[in-house]
Scaffold this motif. Structure first.
Motif, PDB file in Angstrom:
ATOM      1  N   ASP A   1     -11.025   2.222  -5.261  1.00 34.88           N
ATOM      2  CA  ASP A   1      -9.885   2.160  -6.179  1.00 34.88           C
ATOM      3  C   ASP A   1     -10.289   1.624  -7.549  1.00 34.88           C
ATOM      4  O   ASP A   1      -9.837   2.124  -8.586  1.00 34.88           O
ATOM      5  CB  ASP A   1      -8.776   1.290  -5.587  1.00 34.88           C
ATOM      6  CG  ASP A   1      -7.866   2.083  -4.646  1.00 34.88           C
ATOM      7  OD1 ASP A   1      -7.922   3.323  -4.675  1.00 34.88           O
ATOM      8  OD2 ASP A   1      -7.116   1.464  -3.875  1.00 34.88           O
TER       9      ASP A   1
ATOM     10  N   THR B   1       0.922   9.173  -6.119  1.00 32.77           N
ATOM     11  CA  THR B   1       1.338  10.567  -5.925  1.00 32.77           C
ATOM     12  C   THR B   1       2.152  11.054  -7.124  1.00 32.77           C
ATOM     13  O   THR B   1       1.970  12.179  -7.604  1.00 32.77           O
ATOM     14  CB  THR B   1       2.175  10.700  -4.640  1.00 32.77           C
ATOM     15  OG1 THR B   1       1.380  10.304  -3.527  1.00 32.77           O
ATOM     16  CG2 THR B   1       2.645  12.138  -4.445  1.00 32.77           C
TER      17      THR B   1
ATOM     18  N   ARG C   1      -3.745  -1.444  -6.095  1.00 31.00           N
ATOM     19  CA  ARG C   1      -4.034  -1.158  -4.691  1.00 31.00           C
ATOM     20  C   ARG C   1      -5.392  -1.741  -4.303  1.00 31.00           C
ATOM     21  O   ARG C   1      -5.575  -2.244  -3.186  1.00 31.00           O
ATOM     22  CB  ARG C   1      -3.999   0.359  -4.439  1.00 31.00           C
ATOM     23  CG  ARG C   1      -4.043   0.707  -2.949  1.00 31.00           C
ATOM     24  CD  ARG C   1      -3.809   2.188  -2.702  1.00 31.00           C
ATOM     25  NE  ARG C   1      -4.891   3.008  -3.217  1.00 31.00           N
ATOM     26  CZ  ARG C   1      -4.934   4.337  -3.145  1.00 31.00           C
ATOM     27  NH1 ARG C   1      -3.928   4.998  -2.595  1.00 31.00           N
ATOM     28  NH2 ARG C   1      -5.943   5.015  -3.640  1.00 31.00           N
TER      29      ARG C   1
ATOM     30  N   ILE D   1       0.837  -1.205   0.000  1.00 25.83           N
ATOM     31  CA  ILE D   1       0.000   0.000   0.000  1.00 25.83           C
ATOM     32  C   ILE D   1       0.868   1.250   0.000  1.00 25.83           C
ATOM     33  O   ILE D   1       0.601   2.222  -0.727  1.00 25.83           O
ATOM     34  CB  ILE D   1      -0.939   0.005   1.229  1.00 25.83           C
ATOM     35  CG1 ILE D   1      -1.992  -1.103   1.105  1.00 25.83           C
ATOM     36  CG2 ILE D   1      -1.599   1.364   1.403  1.00 25.83           C
ATOM     37  CD1 ILE D   1      -3.018  -0.871   0.029  1.00 25.83           C
ATOM     38  N   GLU D   2       1.926   1.235   0.789  1.00 24.51           N
ATOM     39  CA  GLU D   2       2.823   2.387   0.869  1.00 24.51           C
ATOM     40  C   GLU D   2       3.428   2.699  -0.504  1.00 24.51           C
ATOM     41  O   GLU D   2       3.490   3.868  -0.922  1.00 24.51           O
ATOM     42  CB  GLU D   2       3.929   2.094   1.884  1.00 24.51           C
ATOM     43  CG  GLU D   2       4.870   3.256   2.151  1.00 24.51           C
ATOM     44  CD  GLU D   2       5.916   2.921   3.205  1.00 24.51           C
ATOM     45  OE1 GLU D   2       7.047   3.443   3.108  1.00 24.51           O
ATOM     46  OE2 GLU D   2       5.599   2.119   4.116  1.00 24.51           O
TER      47      GLU D   2
ATOM     48  N   TYR E   1       2.208   1.734  -3.499  1.00 21.52           N
ATOM     49  CA  TYR E   1       1.155   2.153  -4.420  1.00 21.52           C
ATOM     50  C   TYR E   1       0.778   3.616  -4.167  1.00 21.52           C
ATOM     51  O   TYR E   1       0.524   4.380  -5.117  1.00 21.52           O
ATOM     52  CB  TYR E   1      -0.079   1.265  -4.270  1.00 21.52           C
ATOM     53  CG  TYR E   1       0.113  -0.159  -4.751  1.00 21.52           C
ATOM     54  CD1 TYR E   1       0.899  -0.438  -5.868  1.00 21.52           C
ATOM     55  CD2 TYR E   1      -0.491  -1.233  -4.097  1.00 21.52           C
ATOM     56  CE1 TYR E   1       1.069  -1.745  -6.311  1.00 21.52           C
ATOM     57  CE2 TYR E   1      -0.322  -2.529  -4.537  1.00 21.52           C
ATOM     58  CZ  TYR E   1       0.454  -2.793  -5.641  1.00 21.52           C
ATOM     59  OH  TYR E   1       0.621  -4.075  -6.079  1.00 21.52           O
ATOM     60  N   ASN E   2       0.730   4.004  -2.913  1.00 22.70           N
ATOM     61  CA  ASN E   2       0.422   5.403  -2.589  1.00 22.70           C
ATOM     62  C   ASN E   2       1.460   6.331  -3.213  1.00 22.70           C
ATOM     63  O   ASN E   2       1.121   7.392  -3.758  1.00 22.70           O
ATOM     64  CB  ASN E   2       0.385   5.608  -1.078  1.00 22.70           C
ATOM     65  CG  ASN E   2      -0.805   4.938  -0.420  1.00 22.70           C
ATOM     66  OD1 ASN E   2      -1.761   4.551  -1.100  1.00 22.70           O
ATOM     67  ND2 ASN E   2      -0.772   4.797   0.884  1.00 22.70           N
ATOM     68  N   LYS E   3       2.733   5.940  -3.114  1.00 23.09           N
ATOM     69  CA  LYS E   3       3.802   6.764  -3.683  1.00 23.09           C
ATOM     70  C   LYS E   3       3.670   6.835  -5.200  1.00 23.09           C
ATOM     71  O   LYS E   3       3.833   7.911  -5.805  1.00 23.09           O
ATOM     72  CB  LYS E   3       5.160   6.169  -3.297  1.00 23.09           C
ATOM     73  CG  LYS E   3       6.356   6.961  -3.818  1.00 23.09           C
ATOM     74  CD  LYS E   3       6.448   8.349  -3.201  1.00 23.09           C
ATOM     75  CE  LYS E   3       7.708   9.061  -3.631  1.00 23.09           C
ATOM     76  NZ  LYS E   3       7.824  10.420  -3.044  1.00 23.09           N
TER      77      LYS E   3
END
Length: 623
Positions: A431, A403, A415, A395-396, A398-400
């Motif tokens: 999502d 962004t 995600r 998740i971390e 995919y978040n990056k």
């Protein structure tokens, strides 16, 4: 999944009732309780909890009392067998349920909301990697294969070498220029052919697809030497056939593939623009020191160009589903250019295909270290983390990636799959909705969103998504399997069977399709057909636990005790928390006079909440 965004099918089994928790201490329900509702009602699933509405207000324990009374009626058990284990003063509650098996609990709950749980297993999620094997996200009906005649194409390419360049790399550059010309001719041939309709593809899309599909051969090659330089000329030949045309069009319409191919174009582009600058510098170099510096830059650029050649070869190996040789090609690219972030990224994906996730993670991390804004590498490292069940890290990443690239449908899809694996269906839907918004032609995302709806027991919405997936990609078995499962949950077994039949027609080695068709046959009491399909499924995938379970129950019903015991034993070895399996095997052991084994299984089933096994122990004088 070819390293900018390839489609990677990942088969997963979904727990359709994530709010039920089986432990050695019994069964528990996770509930989210809404009070002061118009009437008592099971509303559906939210996250990993069952949403229940209760009419009473949360005053003096009235809502808790009414909740127990309501559940007692739904589950058909005494109120004394229901206990609020935690959350008495919270909306989120954990309720212990005694005197009932998990299967009975599932059937009671789903019956209350007009559903019935059957052991269908078919949630096939599709993760999208940035670089790899392609399943084109497009419709199959484009134009008849006869619309474009086959044709041999020939094109010339030339490269003017300067002093200090090697002939070997000069030839590669000339071949690259010839291939560019060949692809331009292929585009003109396709666009100018009669009977072609509906081709709304730009040149970049066509160039990417043609470059990855056509095979070229060298017809002629010559070097014309001049005073201080040489001109290398190459003639290439390629044949465009009707079959290749269909593949070209499919691949060109796959937005994920086109994004991936840009990595190849960018790699060549950097080397080609670099040599142009160096050549200009060579013209003005006057001193030995200046010429030496330029000569060093020429050698460096040649290594960069050779790295791009191996990178393209690795990319094509990926498309051919040959990760072993792809790894070799990417490794050669890295040997020529140790700071080639794209090559590390793509090699990481090929390593993932081989199951070498630790090595893959190192490559993705290296790619990110070299290129901090490399969204694809973050996405792909997220895939590797997800493949190894490191969901928080996935998740971390995919978040990056989101962004850095907020309009990339693939990362939202990936995600969403993590949320599916965590049974957080509401977050998954958010999502997948975004992924569909960004790429409404992405058929496989509809399959994933359908599974999220299915996890929430919203089968009509799930079927609508699976219908869309079938419309966009009628060649993908997973669309039919998942739609069949959703229809089976609605007890429409005839329609489900048609879907499973179609999936098997498309892929005769699809174990999930046979397993689910067997389940449908079993519910229609067509036992011989069910056994045949279970057997076929297990020959394709010996770890399909519930195929053993389904076949065991049929053998039990038919009185084939030894076969039933054997299948229950295999199922238990794969799924050790199924109380019904222990109880059924115990009954068969007792029938054979193996009392000690029967008692052992009854005890295990009783500890899991099987009241019938508990009663059997009492009759046998055991505790």
């Amino acid at each position: 999944m070819t390293r900018h965004a390839e489609l990677k099918p990942v088969a997963k089994t979904v727990n359709n009732l994530p709010f039920i928790e089986s432990t050695v201490n019994g069964l528990f329900l996770r509930l989210k309780v809404i009070t002061r509702a118009p009437k008592n009602k099971i509303e559906g699933v939210i996250g990993d909890a069952l949403k229940v509405k209760i009419a009473s207000p949360p005053v003096d324990g009235e809502a808790n009392k009414e909740l127990i009374t309501f559940l007692s009626g739904v589950l058909n058990v005494k109120k004394s067998l229901l206990t609020i284990d935690s959350g008495e003063k919270s909306r989120i509650k954990r309720v212990r349920v005694d005197g009932i098996t998990r299967l009975t609990l599932e059937e009671a709950l789903t019956k209350n909301i007009s559903m019935r749980i059957i052991p269908f297993v078919a949630a096939v999620f599709f993760a999208l990697a940035m670089t790899g094997t392609v399943l084109a996200q497009t419709k199959s009906e484009y134009t008849p294969k006869s619309a474009i005649p086959s044709k041999d194409l020939i094109a010339d390419g030339e490269y003017e070498m300067t002093q200090g360049e090697s002939a070997q790399v000069g030839v590669l550059r000339a071949e690259r220029n010839a291939k560019k010309s060949l692809i331009d001719k292929a585009i003109a041939h396709i666009k100018g052919a009669p009977k072609v309709s509906g081709l709304k593809l730009d040149d970049e899309e066509m160039r990417a697809a043609i470059s990855s599909i056509i095979d070229v051969s060298v017809v002629d090659k010559k070097t014309i030497k001049k005073k201080d330089t040489a001109s290398i000329r190459v003639k290439l030949k390629a044949r465009i056939t009707a079959e290749k045309l269909v593949k070209i069009i499919e691949r060109a319409r796959d937005k994920s593939f086109v994004k991936r191919f840009r990595l190849v174009s960018d790699a060549y582009g950097a080397a080609e623009s670099g040599i142009a600058v160096v050549k200009e510098a060579f013209k003005t170099a006057s001193t030995p020191n200046e010429k030496s510096v330029v000569a060093g830059k020429i050698k460096s650029n040649e290594r960069q160009f050779q790295a791009a050649v191996f990178f393209e070869d690795g990319f094509r190996r990926d498309l051919a589903k040959d990760p072993g040789r792809a790894i070799e090609a990417y490794t050669k690219a890295i040997e020529f250019n140790s700071e080639f972030a794209y090559a590390y990224n793509n090699r990481g994906l090929a390593l993932s295909e081989k199951g070498r996730f630790e090595d893959a993670l190192k490559d993705f991390s290296k790619a990110i270290a070299l290129k901090g804004d490399f969204a694809f590498a973050y996405n792909n490292r997220g895939l590797a983390y997800a493949d190894t069940a490191q969901y928080a890290l996935a998740i971390e990443d995919y978040n990056k990636a989101i962004t850095l690239h907020p309009k990339d449908a693939d990362t939202f899809n990936n995600r969403g799959i993590v949320w599916l694996n965590k049974n957080e269906y509401g977050k998954a839907l958010v999502d997948f909705d975004k992924a569909v918004e960004l790429n409404p032609e992405g058929a496989l995302v509809y399959i994933n969103r359908g599974n999220a709806h299915k996890g929430l027991l919203k089968y009509d919405k799930a079927i609508a998504d699976f219908n869309k997936a079938v419309e966009l990609r009628p060649d993908v078995p997973a669309a039919y399997i998942n739609r069949g499962v959703a229809r089976a949950y609605k007890k429409d077994f005839d329609a489900a069977l048609k879907d499973f039949d179609k999936a098997i027609e498309l892929d005769k080695n699809n174990a999930d399709a046979y397993n689910n068709r067997a389940n449908a046959y079993r519910h229609k009491e067509l036992y011989d057909k069910a056994i045949a399909d279970y057997t076929k499924a297990l020959s394709l995938n010996p770890k399909l636990s519930y195929a053993y379970y389904g076949r065991a129950n049929i053998y039990k019903q038919k009185g084939e005790v030894e076969k039933a015991i054997e299948d229950f034993t295999k199922h238990i070895s794969l799924t050790p928390d199924n109380a019904d399996a222990y109880g059924s095997r115990a009954f068969l052991y007792y029938k054979k006079g193996l009392v000690d084994k029967a008692v052992e299984d009854f005890k295990k089933a009783c500890a899991m909440g099987d009241k019938y096994s508990c009663k059997s122990l009492k009759k046998l004088g055991k505790k």
